[in-house]
Design a protein around this motif. Sequence first.
Motif, PDB file in Angstrom:
ATOM      1  N   TRP A 178       0.823  -1.215   0.000  1.00 36.15           N
ATOM      2  CA  TRP A 178       0.000   0.000   0.000  1.00 36.15           C
ATOM      3  C   TRP A 178       0.859   1.268   0.000  1.00 36.15           C
ATOM      4  CZ3 TRP A 178      -4.631   1.851  -1.025  1.00 36.15           C
ATOM      5  CH2 TRP A 178      -5.050   3.058  -0.457  1.00 36.15           C
ATOM      6  N   GLN A 179       1.775   1.366   0.951  1.00 34.56           N
ATOM      7  CA  GLN A 179       2.608   2.558   1.043  1.00 34.56           C
ATOM      8  C   GLN A 179       3.544   2.694  -0.156  1.00 34.56           C
ATOM      9  OE1 GLN A 179       2.083   4.818   3.272  1.00 34.56           O
ATOM     10  NE2 GLN A 179       0.672   3.642   4.537  1.00 34.56           N
ATOM     11  N   GLU A 180       4.016   1.543  -0.668  1.00 30.94           N
ATOM     12  CA  GLU A 180       4.958   1.568  -1.794  1.00 30.94           C
ATOM     13  C   GLU A 180       4.263   1.765  -3.138  1.00 30.94           C
ATOM     14  OE1 GLU A 180       6.486  -1.194   1.437  1.00 30.94           O
ATOM     15  OE2 GLU A 180       4.597  -0.792   0.418  1.00 30.94           O
ATOM     16  N   ARG A 181       2.928   1.724  -3.127  1.00 31.56           N
ATOM     17  CA  ARG A 181       2.125   1.859  -4.347  1.00 31.56           C
ATOM     18  C   ARG A 181       2.508   0.787  -5.376  1.00 31.56           C
ATOM     19  NH1 ARG A 181      -0.712   4.257  -1.229  1.00 31.56           N
ATOM     20  NH2 ARG A 181      -1.483   6.380  -1.482  1.00 31.56           N
ATOM     21  N   VAL A 182       2.527  -0.452  -4.903  1.00 37.71           N
ATOM     22  CA  VAL A 182       2.731  -1.595  -5.787  1.00 37.71           C
ATOM     23  C   VAL A 182       1.714  -2.662  -5.409  1.00 37.71           C
ATOM     24  CG1 VAL A 182       5.206  -1.152  -6.085  1.00 37.71           C
ATOM     25  CG2 VAL A 182       4.432  -2.724  -4.287  1.00 37.71           C
ATOM     26  N   VAL A 183       1.469  -3.579  -6.330  1.00 40.43           N
ATOM     27  CA  VAL A 183       0.589  -4.706  -6.033  1.00 40.43           C
ATOM     28  C   VAL A 183       1.276  -5.985  -6.493  1.00 40.43           C
ATOM     29  CG1 VAL A 183      -0.651  -4.519  -8.241  1.00 40.43           C
ATOM     30  CG2 VAL A 183      -1.751  -5.638  -6.297  1.00 40.43           C
ATOM     31  N   MET A 184       1.249  -7.000  -5.637  1.00 41.10           N
ATOM     32  CA  MET A 184       1.841  -8.286  -5.982  1.00 41.10           C
ATOM     33  C   MET A 184       0.786  -9.159  -6.654  1.00 41.10           C
ATOM     34  SD  MET A 184       3.787 -11.078  -3.537  1.00 41.10           S
ATOM     35  CE  MET A 184       2.283 -11.773  -2.820  1.00 41.10           C
ATOM     36  N   VAL A 185       1.210  -9.866  -7.692  1.00 43.25           N
ATOM     37  CA  VAL A 185       0.311 -10.758  -8.421  1.00 43.25           C
ATOM     38  C   VAL A 185       0.613 -12.185  -7.975  1.00 43.25           C
ATOM     39  CG1 VAL A 185      -0.471 -11.502 -10.676  1.00 43.25           C
ATOM     40  CG2 VAL A 185       0.284  -9.153 -10.343  1.00 43.25           C
ATOM     41  N   PRO A 186      -0.394 -12.921  -7.475  1.00 45.37           N
ATOM     42  CA  PRO A 186      -0.127 -14.212  -6.822  1.00 45.37           C
ATOM     43  C   PRO A 186       0.223 -15.367  -7.741  1.00 45.37           C
ATOM     44  CG  PRO A 186      -2.484 -13.776  -6.890  1.00 45.37           C
ATOM     45  CD  PRO A 186      -1.808 -12.536  -7.407  1.00 45.37           C
ATOM     46  N   THR A 187      -0.186 -15.320  -9.009  1.00 47.88           N
ATOM     47  CA  THR A 187       0.057 -16.462  -9.894  1.00 47.88           C
ATOM     48  C   THR A 187       0.665 -16.002 -11.213  1.00 47.88           C
ATOM     49  OG1 THR A 187      -2.112 -16.346 -10.970  1.00 47.88           O
ATOM     50  CG2 THR A 187      -1.953 -17.628  -8.917  1.00 47.88           C
ATOM     51  N   PRO A 188       1.439 -16.868 -11.876  1.00 50.89           N
ATOM     52  CA  PRO A 188       2.009 -16.523 -13.189  1.00 50.89           C
ATOM     53  C   PRO A 188       0.929 -16.220 -14.223  1.00 50.89           C
ATOM     54  CG  PRO A 188       3.122 -18.433 -12.267  1.00 50.89           C
ATOM     55  CD  PRO A 188       1.930 -18.172 -11.393  1.00 50.89           C
ATOM     56  N   GLU A 189      -0.209 -16.930 -14.131  1.00 49.35           N
ATOM     57  CA  GLU A 189      -1.293 -16.701 -15.088  1.00 49.35           C
ATOM     58  C   GLU A 189      -1.848 -15.294 -14.947  1.00 49.35           C
ATOM     59  OE1 GLU A 189      -0.634 -20.882 -14.315  1.00 49.35           O
ATOM     60  OE2 GLU A 189      -1.143 -19.231 -12.949  1.00 49.35           O
ATOM     61  N   MET A 190      -2.038 -14.852 -13.700  1.00 49.98           N
ATOM     62  CA  MET A 190      -2.549 -13.501 -13.472  1.00 49.98           C
ATOM     63  C   MET A 190      -1.515 -12.458 -13.889  1.00 49.98           C
ATOM     64  SD  MET A 190      -5.274 -11.983 -12.491  1.00 49.98           S
ATOM     65  CE  MET A 190      -5.379 -10.240 -12.887  1.00 49.98           C
ATOM     66  N   ALA A 191      -0.253 -12.748 -13.672  1.00 52.23           N
ATOM     67  CA  ALA A 191       0.810 -11.823 -14.061  1.00 52.23           C
ATOM     68  C   ALA A 191       0.835 -11.614 -15.567  1.00 52.23           C
ATOM     69  CB  ALA A 191       2.166 -12.341 -13.573  1.00 52.23           C
ATOM     70  N   GLN A 192       0.457 -12.643 -16.321  1.00 51.70           N
ATOM     71  CA  GLN A 192       0.409 -12.523 -17.774  1.00 51.70           C
ATOM     72  C   GLN A 192      -0.787 -11.691 -18.229  1.00 51.70           C
ATOM     73  OE1 GLN A 192       2.554 -13.500 -20.151  1.00 51.70           O
ATOM     74  NE2 GLN A 192       3.978 -14.258 -18.594  1.00 51.70           N
ATOM     75  N   ARG A 193      -1.884 -11.756 -17.467  1.00 48.38           N
ATOM     76  CA  ARG A 193      -3.109 -11.042 -17.877  1.00 48.38           C
ATOM     77  C   ARG A 193      -3.104  -9.577 -17.471  1.00 48.38           C
ATOM     78  NH1 ARG A 193      -5.769 -15.808 -15.970  1.00 48.38           N
ATOM     79  NH2 ARG A 193      -6.486 -14.710 -14.110  1.00 48.38           N
ATOM     80  N   LEU A 194      -2.629  -9.288 -16.266  1.00 45.61           N
ATOM     81  CA  LEU A 194      -2.668  -7.910 -15.774  1.00 45.61           C
ATOM     82  C   LEU A 194      -1.726  -7.039 -16.588  1.00 45.61           C
ATOM     83  CD1 LEU A 194      -4.129  -6.422 -13.418  1.00 45.61           C
ATOM     84  CD2 LEU A 194      -1.982  -6.616 -12.140  1.00 45.61           C
ATOM     85  N   LYS A 195      -2.128  -5.793 -16.839  1.00 42.96           N
ATOM     86  CA  LYS A 195      -1.321  -4.897 -17.674  1.00 42.96           C
ATOM     87  C   LYS A 195      -1.521  -3.452 -17.244  1.00 42.96           C
ATOM     88  CE  LYS A 195      -4.995  -4.725 -21.149  1.00 42.96           C
ATOM     89  NZ  LYS A 195      -5.939  -5.412 -20.236  1.00 42.96           N
ATOM     90  N   SER A 196      -0.635  -2.611 -17.724  1.00 45.48           N
ATOM     91  CA  SER A 196      -0.732  -1.180 -17.438  1.00 45.48           C
ATOM     92  C   SER A 196      -2.061  -0.645 -17.963  1.00 45.48           C
ATOM     93  CB  SER A 196       0.431  -0.428 -18.099  1.00 45.48           C
ATOM     94  OG  SER A 196       0.343   0.957 -17.835  1.00 45.48           O
ATOM     95  N   GLY A 197      -2.748   0.133 -17.139  1.00 46.13           N
ATOM     96  CA  GLY A 197      -4.046   0.681 -17.518  1.00 46.13           C
ATOM     97  C   GLY A 197      -5.212  -0.064 -16.913  1.00 46.13           C
ATOM     98  N   ASP A 198      -4.995  -1.317 -16.489  1.00 43.33           N
ATOM     99  CA  ASP A 198      -6.054  -2.049 -15.815  1.00 43.33           C
ATOM    100  C   ASP A 198      -6.363  -1.373 -14.480  1.00 43.33           C
ATOM    101  OD1 ASP A 198      -6.264  -3.842 -17.851  1.00 43.33           O
ATOM    102  OD2 ASP A 198      -5.229  -5.493 -16.834  1.00 43.33           O
ATOM    103  N   ARG A 199      -7.601  -1.565 -13.987  1.00 42.79           N
ATOM    104  CA  ARG A 199      -8.015  -0.891 -12.764  1.00 42.79           C
ATOM    105  C   ARG A 199      -8.658  -1.903 -11.819  1.00 42.79           C
ATOM    106  NH1 ARG A 199     -11.139   4.520 -13.854  1.00 42.79           N
ATOM    107  NH2 ARG A 199      -9.899   5.198 -12.073  1.00 42.79           N
ATOM    108  N   PHE A 200      -8.535  -1.624 -10.518  1.00 45.29           N
ATOM    109  CA  PHE A 200      -9.167  -2.516  -9.562  1.00 45.29           C
ATOM    110  C   PHE A 200      -9.607  -1.763  -8.310  1.00 45.29           C
ATOM    111  CE2 PHE A 200      -4.554  -2.899  -8.807  1.00 45.29           C
ATOM    112  CZ  PHE A 200      -4.454  -2.699  -7.447  1.00 45.29           C
ATOM    113  N   ILE A 201     -10.507  -2.419  -7.578  1.00 43.38           N
ATOM    114  CA  ILE A 201     -11.016  -1.905  -6.311  1.00 43.38           C
ATOM    115  C   ILE A 201     -10.441  -2.761  -5.198  1.00 43.38           C
ATOM    116  CG2 ILE A 201     -13.064  -1.434  -4.929  1.00 43.38           C
ATOM    117  CD1 ILE A 201     -13.099   0.237  -7.426  1.00 43.38           C
ATOM    118  N   TYR A 202      -9.796  -2.139  -4.206  1.00 40.88           N
ATOM    119  CA  TYR A 202      -9.296  -2.890  -3.059  1.00 40.88           C
ATOM    120  C   TYR A 202     -10.464  -3.305  -2.159  1.00 40.88           C
ATOM    121  CZ  TYR A 202      -4.178  -2.631  -3.238  1.00 40.88           C
ATOM    122  OH  TYR A 202      -2.857  -2.823  -3.554  1.00 40.88           O
ATOM    123  N   TYR A 203     -10.413  -4.543  -1.698  1.00 42.27           N
ATOM    124  CA  TYR A 203     -11.461  -5.107  -0.849  1.00 42.27           C
ATOM    125  C   TYR A 203     -10.818  -5.734   0.384  1.00 42.27           C
ATOM    126  CZ  TYR A 203     -15.214  -8.331   0.607  1.00 42.27           C
ATOM    127  OH  TYR A 203     -16.171  -9.032   1.311  1.00 42.27           O
TER     128      TYR A 203
END
Length: 228
Positions: free
Chosen positions: A90-115
Motif C-alpha cells: 500500500w505505502q509503496e504503491r505496488v501490487v503483488m500478483v499471486p500467480t504466473p497466469e494472473m501476471a500474464q493477464r494484468l497490464k498497465s491501464g487495468d483498474r481494480f477496487i481494493y477489498y
Amino acid sequence: MFELNGVYRNRIGEYTVVRLNGPRMTVRYADGTEAELNVGIQARIWENIVAEQEARAASSRHLRSSNKDTTHYIKAVSLPPGEELSFPGWQERVVMVPTPEMAQRLKSGDRFIYYAVEAQTFFAVVTVTGERFEADPKQHTYTTEVERASFFPTDVDAAAPDLEHGVSVDSIELESYPDFGKLHVDVEGFYRISEDDFELLAEALTEITEDEEEEVEEFEEYEEDEVE
C-alpha cells in the motif's frame, strides 16, 4: 492568484471577488451575500476543485478511449476492521500478483477496487500504471516464503480515510457477483468484474474521498478564522 471581479468557487458556491486586501478578500456569492475570506485557504480550495474537475474529465476521456483495453478487478487483501490503511504494497504503491497466469493477464491501464476480506469492505480505487517487474516480496513488506514474485506499480485514484468509511459489501449489489459477500475470497486474489460494477464502486468511493476533503478544508477554514 485571485483577481478583482474574477469568478471562482468554494464548497459553499460560486462567488465574485469584490475587494482584495492582502491576506483577506471580500467576495459576493450568487445570492448577493458577501463574506470576508482568507486568500490562502480559498486558493487551496479553488485549486482542489479545479483538480477534481480535471481528474473527472481525464477519467472520462480515459474510459472512453480505453474501454476495450482496460480490464477491471476486485483485489482482495487482509485488513481487519479497525486497522489503519496499511498493508503490504500500500505505502509503496505496488501490487503483488499471486500467480504466473494472473501476471500474464494484468497490464498497465487495468483498474481494480481494493477489498478488505475480514471487514468485507471496499475502500480504494487503483490504476495499474506500469509494466510488470520481479522483486523479493520482503522488499515491499510482504510475508511469504517465495523469494521472487511479480509486481506492478499502481496509483491510488480514490480511497476512504478508513474502513469504517468504506463501502460495505452489504450496501451495494454487483452484477458480476450478486453474492460476493458470501463467497470464499482468497487474500491477494483478483476477481474480474464488469466495467459497470467497477464504475459503481469507483463513484461511491470517489464521493467519500471528496466529502472527506471538503470536511478537512472547512475545518481548516474555521480554525483559521478562529485564530484571526
